[in-house]
Design a protein around this motif. Structure first.
Motif, mmCIF file in Angstrom:
data_model
loop_
_atom_site.group_PDB
_atom_site.id
_atom_site.type_symbol
_atom_site.label_atom_id
_atom_site.label_comp_id
_atom_site.label_asym_id
_atom_site.label_seq_id
_atom_site.Cartn_x
_atom_site.Cartn_y
_atom_site.Cartn_z
ATOM 1 N N GLY A 1 0.777 -1.225 0.000
ATOM 2 C CA GLY A 1 0.000 0.000 0.000
ATOM 3 C C GLY A 1 0.809 1.276 0.000
ATOM 4 O O GLY A 1 0.251 2.370 0.155
ATOM 5 N N ASP A 2 2.134 1.178 -0.174
ATOM 6 C CA ASP A 2 2.944 2.394 -0.290
ATOM 7 C C ASP A 2 2.619 3.140 -1.577
ATOM 8 O O ASP A 2 2.658 4.379 -1.607
ATOM 9 C CB ASP A 2 4.442 2.044 -0.253
ATOM 10 N N TYR A 3 2.328 2.394 -2.637
ATOM 11 C CA TYR A 3 1.831 2.961 -3.892
ATOM 12 C C TYR A 3 0.390 2.483 -4.037
ATOM 13 O O TYR A 3 0.131 1.277 -4.105
ATOM 14 C CB TYR A 3 2.657 2.503 -5.089
ATOM 15 N N ARG A 4 -0.562 3.417 -4.117
ATOM 16 C CA ARG A 4 -1.976 3.088 -4.091
ATOM 17 C C ARG A 4 -2.554 2.925 -5.495
ATOM 18 O O ARG A 4 -2.014 3.479 -6.463
ATOM 19 C CB ARG A 4 -2.747 4.201 -3.374
ATOM 20 N N PRO A 5 -3.661 2.185 -5.644
ATOM 21 C CA PRO A 5 -4.308 2.072 -6.953
ATOM 22 C C PRO A 5 -4.595 3.438 -7.567
ATOM 23 O O PRO A 5 -5.092 4.346 -6.891
ATOM 24 C CB PRO A 5 -5.605 1.327 -6.624
ATOM 25 N N GLY A 6 -4.232 3.576 -8.849
ATOM 26 C CA GLY A 6 -4.432 4.830 -9.556
ATOM 27 C C GLY A 6 -3.291 5.812 -9.424
ATOM 28 O O GLY A 6 -3.267 6.836 -10.120
ATOM 29 N N GLU A 7 -2.328 5.526 -8.553
ATOM 30 C CA GLU A 7 -1.207 6.445 -8.343
ATOM 31 C C GLU A 7 -0.231 6.367 -9.517
ATOM 32 O O GLU A 7 0.100 5.282 -9.985
ATOM 33 C CB GLU A 7 -0.495 6.092 -7.038
#
Length: 226
Positions: A31-37
């Motif tokens: 979760g460090d990079y989130r969906p859509g990021e």
């Protein structure tokens, strides 16, 4: 995060692309990079302390694995698990985990059950302290351990790639899902300990029904609530 990633990459003896890919997967799953990021090559190169070339190669593999989408003129963004993706994942899990639970109930030793109980204790503690990253890791660890206890090596070997996505989807909804999931895990382990294969299979399927419903709801909500 960037300092930790650079330290980890520099200490490994794998091709740089594979190191970047593993770090990228972990950052997305945790979760460090989130969906859509958006994930630009420059940003990832800085985060991982490498040049853009291994980043570009890693992004291509991550796209093939379903963790990243590369869009024209926008570049790479973190994928959002769709209802179709979730449906495919749970269709496989229902076959694998129902069979694994049945076989595990028939074959588990006292030591196997004790190991599962230890994972349950760790999961409960991580849930209570809201360590959602650790909860997601332990969720996968418990299911993979049941696959091992089943004694069928094919079940474990074909589940390795699947459980990267299982952990990712679980982590995205863990804030709401974790307490319910660990209560269901207790029922599953109790069934395995009983030695009753049919009971264990029913417990596995009931758990998967609840997990899939939560995953669908989270996907429809766009992952924005967590």
């Amino acid at each position: 995060m960037a300092e930790d990633l650079r330290h980890k990459l520099g200490a490994q003896h794998l091709p740089l692309r594979d190191q970047v890919l593993a770090a990228l997967r972990t950052a997305i799953i945790d979760g460090d990079y989130r969906p859509g990021e958006r994930l630009t090559e420059d940003r990832l190169a800085e985060d991982f302390g490498v040049s853009r070339n291994p980043v570009r190669e890693a992004l291509r593999v991550a796209e093939a694995e379903g963790f990243v989408v590369i869009l024209p003129r926008r570049g790479a963004v973190v994928a959002s698990p769709s209802s179709g993706t979730i449906g495919d994942m749970f269709a496989v899990r229902e076959r694998l985990e129902a069979l694994a639970a049945r076989l595990a109930a028939e074959r588990a030793t006292a030591a196997d059950v004790a190991g599962l109980r230890a994972l349950l204790d760790e999961g409960r503690a991580a849930t209570e302290r809201q360590d959602l990253r650790r909860v997601a890791e332990l969720n996968s660890a418990l299911h993979l351990r049941i696959l091992q206890i089943s004694g069928n090596p094919w079940l474990s070997s074909i589940a390795k790639a699947l459980y990267l996505h299982v952990q990712w989807v679980f982590r995205l909804g863990a804030a709401e899902r974790a307490p319910h999931s660990w209560a269901e895990h207790i029922q599953l382990v109790d069934a395995i300990e009983s030695g009753d294969g049919e009971r264990a299979e029913r417990a596995a399927l009931a758990h998967l029904d609840a997990a899939s419903a939560a995953a669908y709801e989270n996907a429809e909500g766009g992952y924005g609530a967590h």
